[in-house]
Write a protein that holds these residues in place. Structure first.
Motif, PDB file in Angstrom:
ATOM      1  N   ALA A 167      -4.248   7.761 -10.329  1.00 47.97           N
ATOM      2  CA  ALA A 167      -2.910   7.012 -10.998  1.00 47.97           C
ATOM      3  C   ALA A 167      -3.247   5.364 -10.854  1.00 47.97           C
ATOM      4  CB  ALA A 167      -1.857   7.017  -9.795  1.00 47.97           C
ATOM      5  N   VAL A 226       0.821  -1.246  -0.044  1.00 44.33           N
ATOM      6  CA  VAL A 226       0.122   0.008   0.078  1.00 44.33           C
ATOM      7  C   VAL A 226       0.762   1.156   0.025  1.00 44.33           C
ATOM      8  CG1 VAL A 226      -1.743   1.459   1.295  1.00 44.33           C
ATOM      9  CG2 VAL A 226      -2.103  -1.096   1.093  1.00 44.33           C
ATOM     10  N   LEU A 261       5.642  16.351  -5.182  1.00 40.47           N
ATOM     11  CA  LEU A 261       5.512  17.548  -4.533  1.00 40.47           C
ATOM     12  C   LEU A 261       4.665  17.764  -3.488  1.00 40.47           C
ATOM     13  CD1 LEU A 261       6.106  20.773  -4.713  1.00 40.47           C
ATOM     14  CD2 LEU A 261       4.368  21.248  -6.345  1.00 40.47           C
ATOM     15  N   ILE A 262       3.600  16.910  -3.555  1.00 40.27           N
ATOM     16  CA  ILE A 262       2.498  16.500  -2.584  1.00 40.27           C
ATOM     17  C   ILE A 262       3.192  15.762  -1.492  1.00 40.27           C
ATOM     18  CG2 ILE A 262       0.276  15.282  -2.141  1.00 40.27           C
ATOM     19  CD1 ILE A 262      -0.466  17.681  -3.667  1.00 40.27           C
ATOM     20  N   LYS A 315       1.788  13.157 -12.631  1.00 41.05           N
ATOM     21  CA  LYS A 315       2.152  13.431 -11.197  1.00 41.05           C
ATOM     22  C   LYS A 315       2.944  14.845 -11.406  1.00 41.05           C
ATOM     23  CE  LYS A 315       4.040   9.451 -10.582  1.00 41.05           C
ATOM     24  NZ  LYS A 315       4.870   8.893  -9.687  1.00 41.05           N
ATOM     25  N   TYR A 346      -5.232  12.008  -6.240  1.00 43.50           N
ATOM     26  CA  TYR A 346      -4.127  11.661  -7.206  1.00 43.50           C
ATOM     27  C   TYR A 346      -3.896  10.299  -7.142  1.00 43.50           C
ATOM     28  CZ  TYR A 346      -2.007  16.157  -8.019  1.00 43.50           C
ATOM     29  OH  TYR A 346      -1.821  17.537  -8.727  1.00 43.50           O
ATOM     30  N   TRP A 347      -3.836   9.687  -6.074  1.00 40.10           N
ATOM     31  CA  TRP A 347      -3.695   8.117  -5.988  1.00 40.10           C
ATOM     32  C   TRP A 347      -4.785   7.549  -6.921  1.00 40.10           C
ATOM     33  CZ3 TRP A 347      -3.215   5.495  -0.624  1.00 40.10           C
ATOM     34  CH2 TRP A 347      -2.776   4.037  -0.774  1.00 40.10           C
ATOM     35  N   SER A 372       2.425   1.736  -3.426  1.00 41.60           N
ATOM     36  CA  SER A 372       1.314   2.257  -4.320  1.00 41.60           C
ATOM     37  C   SER A 372       1.211   3.635  -4.103  1.00 41.60           C
ATOM     38  CB  SER A 372       0.059   1.618  -4.235  1.00 41.60           C
ATOM     39  OG  SER A 372      -0.879   2.038  -4.974  1.00 41.60           O
ATOM     40  N   PHE A 373       1.138   3.994  -2.746  1.00 41.94           N
ATOM     41  CA  PHE A 373       0.817   5.557  -2.396  1.00 41.94           C
ATOM     42  C   PHE A 373       2.123   6.292  -2.942  1.00 41.94           C
ATOM     43  CE2 PHE A 373       1.661   9.197   0.249  1.00 41.94           C
ATOM     44  CZ  PHE A 373       0.322   9.743   0.104  1.00 41.94           C
ATOM     45  N   VAL A 374       3.336   6.073  -2.530  1.00 42.95           N
ATOM     46  CA  VAL A 374       4.414   6.920  -3.150  1.00 42.95           C
ATOM     47  C   VAL A 374       4.488   6.882  -4.640  1.00 42.95           C
ATOM     48  CG1 VAL A 374       6.768   6.669  -3.130  1.00 42.95           C
ATOM     49  CG2 VAL A 374       5.477   6.369  -1.042  1.00 42.95           C
ATOM     50  N   ARG A 375       4.053   5.838  -5.230  1.00 46.24           N
ATOM     51  CA  ARG A 375       4.127   5.932  -6.668  1.00 46.24           C
ATOM     52  C   ARG A 375       3.017   6.602  -7.488  1.00 46.24           C
ATOM     53  NH1 ARG A 375       7.214   0.400  -9.120  1.00 46.24           N
ATOM     54  NH2 ARG A 375       5.705   0.928 -10.624  1.00 46.24           N
ATOM     55  N   GLY A 376       1.870   6.599  -6.625  1.00 47.91           N
ATOM     56  CA  GLY A 376       0.983   7.122  -7.466  1.00 47.91           C
ATOM     57  C   GLY A 376       0.409   8.571  -6.984  1.00 47.91           C
ATOM     58  N   THR A 377       1.423   9.210  -6.200  1.00 47.74           N
ATOM     59  CA  THR A 377       1.164  10.856  -5.845  1.00 47.74           C
ATOM     60  C   THR A 377       2.313  11.373  -6.222  1.00 47.74           C
ATOM     61  OG1 THR A 377       1.836  10.377  -3.535  1.00 47.74           O
ATOM     62  CG2 THR A 377      -0.528  10.180  -3.862  1.00 47.74           C
ATOM     63  N   PRO A 378       2.041  12.760  -6.552  1.00 47.62           N
ATOM     64  CA  PRO A 378       3.308  13.528  -7.000  1.00 47.62           C
ATOM     65  C   PRO A 378       4.281  13.876  -5.786  1.00 47.62           C
ATOM     66  CG  PRO A 378       1.050  14.592  -7.556  1.00 47.62           C
ATOM     67  CD  PRO A 378       0.766  13.493  -6.663  1.00 47.62           C
TER      68      PRO A 378
END
Lengths: 219, 239
Positions: free
Chosen positions: B200, A57, A68-69, B158, B196-197, A60-66
């Motif tokens: 993605a 999880v 910058l965020i 992203k 965002y998630w 997936s979070f780290v790869r799915g959010t920018p």
């Protein structure tokens, strides 16, 4: 208003001075990411179902959010839960955490290319698990992922430019200060682009040299 | 502190507007960036040393500079040459410029990975040029193209968060606005990160279907050996 090359040249020393900040932070981030990424990979190899599910999880979070965020989360949210970090520390933590995940993911790919016989032989010799990791698996793994790590290093250097957004005085923030004082933002930004270009080309080139070194060492 | 999503109740429309703009900007940059990427790749493959040198310069420059700097160069560069455009347009163009360098490399690699003589062989067994292209060459290029392209598109989506720094009112910009109004960073960034998630995960799912369709499915590394898997695999063996 023409392009003023002499102005660009006159601000380069200040930008290069600020680049020391980016380079210092990038080095710290890479060291953290390597250490944490290796640790994460070893934890994942234990294959504890619940732990790996949680890690999946997080990945997936780290790869799915920018990124910058993620930096904003470290900068705005961590103080709210009682962790008061300086902008530099918050930013370094965010990028290192992000990079840790990418290092571990590339290690996952690298592990699949290590010869099965190596592990069989070490197990037959009765090597304890920590010795198998430290003496057999990791040395080969690091060599294999050198190209990925070099690429990751350039990504980390580029990532440090985002720290200007949370008030770290790096190349970009220095450039913005110069731009607002001189009203010459275009030349200033070209200057900071050049600084990053040189840093990353040096990393890529020295990476290529390191790769060929390792290739001969393996042969 | 406690987590109270109610503080966002008035701000959901703003965040969703931002997410919608993020999607629009990403799709526009995908289309423009891919078109430019194909053009750069085709130039790179032309004979002679000059095309390769020029496109190599283009690709390496864009790939080695942080996107936020590329964005500011474009943002300040256009007015410098007398071109004044709204921030959203400038941001989209910069994003497309950035992505085009990566797409160019993907397209070039996909074309170079095509085994030699595929087209000629198809012609030799009597296929027309059109059907040789359509049935033999195109499927193979697509297979090599889809996985890295969707991956890059995800990266670009992203990366669009950076457009907030030139006041493009996309999702990240709106999150900073809402954060300024509510002083509830935990709730705001949890919400925005989730959006965002979600985007993605949706893109990843689309790309998985697309990959299956063009036959680019890569099998997960099969477990090879019970002893070796203790160290070399991160996935539990199915028994």
């Amino acid at each position: 208003m023409g392009f003023k090359l002499d102005f660009l040249l006159s601000i380069l020393p200040r930008l290069i001075g600020a680049a020391a900040v980016n380079i210092r932070l990038a080095v710290i981030i890479m060291l953290l990411a390597l250490a944490l990424g290796t640790a994460l990979t070893i934890v994942r190899s234990l294959k504890v179902a619940a732990v790996n599910a949680c890690i999946a999880v997080v990945i997936s979070f780290v790869r799915g959010t920018p990124l910058l965020i993620q930096i904003f989360i470290a900068y705005y949210v961590l103080p709210a839960v009682g962790l008061d970090l300086s902008p530099e520390v918050a930013g370094v933590s965010a990028i290192a955490f992000n990079s840790m995940v990418f290092v571990s993911e590339s290690m996952r790919g690298g592990l699949a290319t290590i010869d099965v016989g190596q592990i069989e032989a070490s197990t037959a010799l009765g090597l304890p698990p920590h010795a198998i990791w430290l003496r057999v698996v990791l040395p080969q793994l690091f060599r294999r992922i050198v190209p990925v790590l070099i690429n990751e290093a350039t990504i980390v250097v580029k990532g440090t430019a985002l720290l200007s957004v949370i008030t770290v005085v790096d190349v970009l923030r220095t450039a913005q200060q110069i731009a607002s004082a001189s009203y010459r933002p275009f030349e200033t930004m070209i200057g900071s682009a050049l600084v990053f270009l040189v840093i990353n080309l040096v990393i890529s080139l020295s990476g290529r040299v390191a790769e060929s070194r390792f290739a001969t060492a393996r042969a | 502190m406690h987590f109270d999503p109610a503080v966002l109740v008035d701000y959901w429309p703003l965040l969703l507007q931002g997410a919608w703009l993020t999607l629009q900007v990403s799709v526009a940059a995908l289309v423009m960036g891919y078109a430019a990427g194909i053009a750069v790749a085709l130039i790179a493959l032309m004979p002679g040393w000059l095309p390769g040198l020029v496109t190599g310069f283009y690709v390496e420059t864009l790939r080695n500079i942080p996107f936020i700097i590329i964005l500011f160069v474009v943002y300040y560069g256009l007015p410098f040459w007398g071109i004044r455009l709204p921030a959203t347009l400038v941001g989209t163009a910069a994003l497309a410029l950035f992505a085009s360098a990566y797409y160019a490399e993907i397209v070039r690699a996909a074309i170079l990975a095509l085994p030699r003589g595929q087209f000629e062989s198809a012609r030799a067994i009597g296929m027309s040029p059109m059907s040789a292209m359509w049935h033999v060459v195109a499927p193979q290029i697509l297979r090599a193209l889809v996985p890295p392209s969707t991956n890059m598109t995800l990266t670009m989506m992203k990366e669009s968060a950076v457009l907030s720094s030139i006041t493009v009112p996309e999702l990240t910009y709106q999150s900073l606005v809402v954060q300024g109004n509510t002083f509830a960073p935990f709730e705001v960034f949890a919400a925005v990160a989730s959006i965002y998630w979600l985007m993605a995960v949706v893109i990843a799912e689309i790309s998985r279907r697309l990959e299956r369709r063009v036959g680019a499915v890569q099998a997960e590394a099969v477990s090879r050996n019970r002893i070796a898997d203790r160290y070399l695999s991160l996935v539990a063996r199915r028994t």
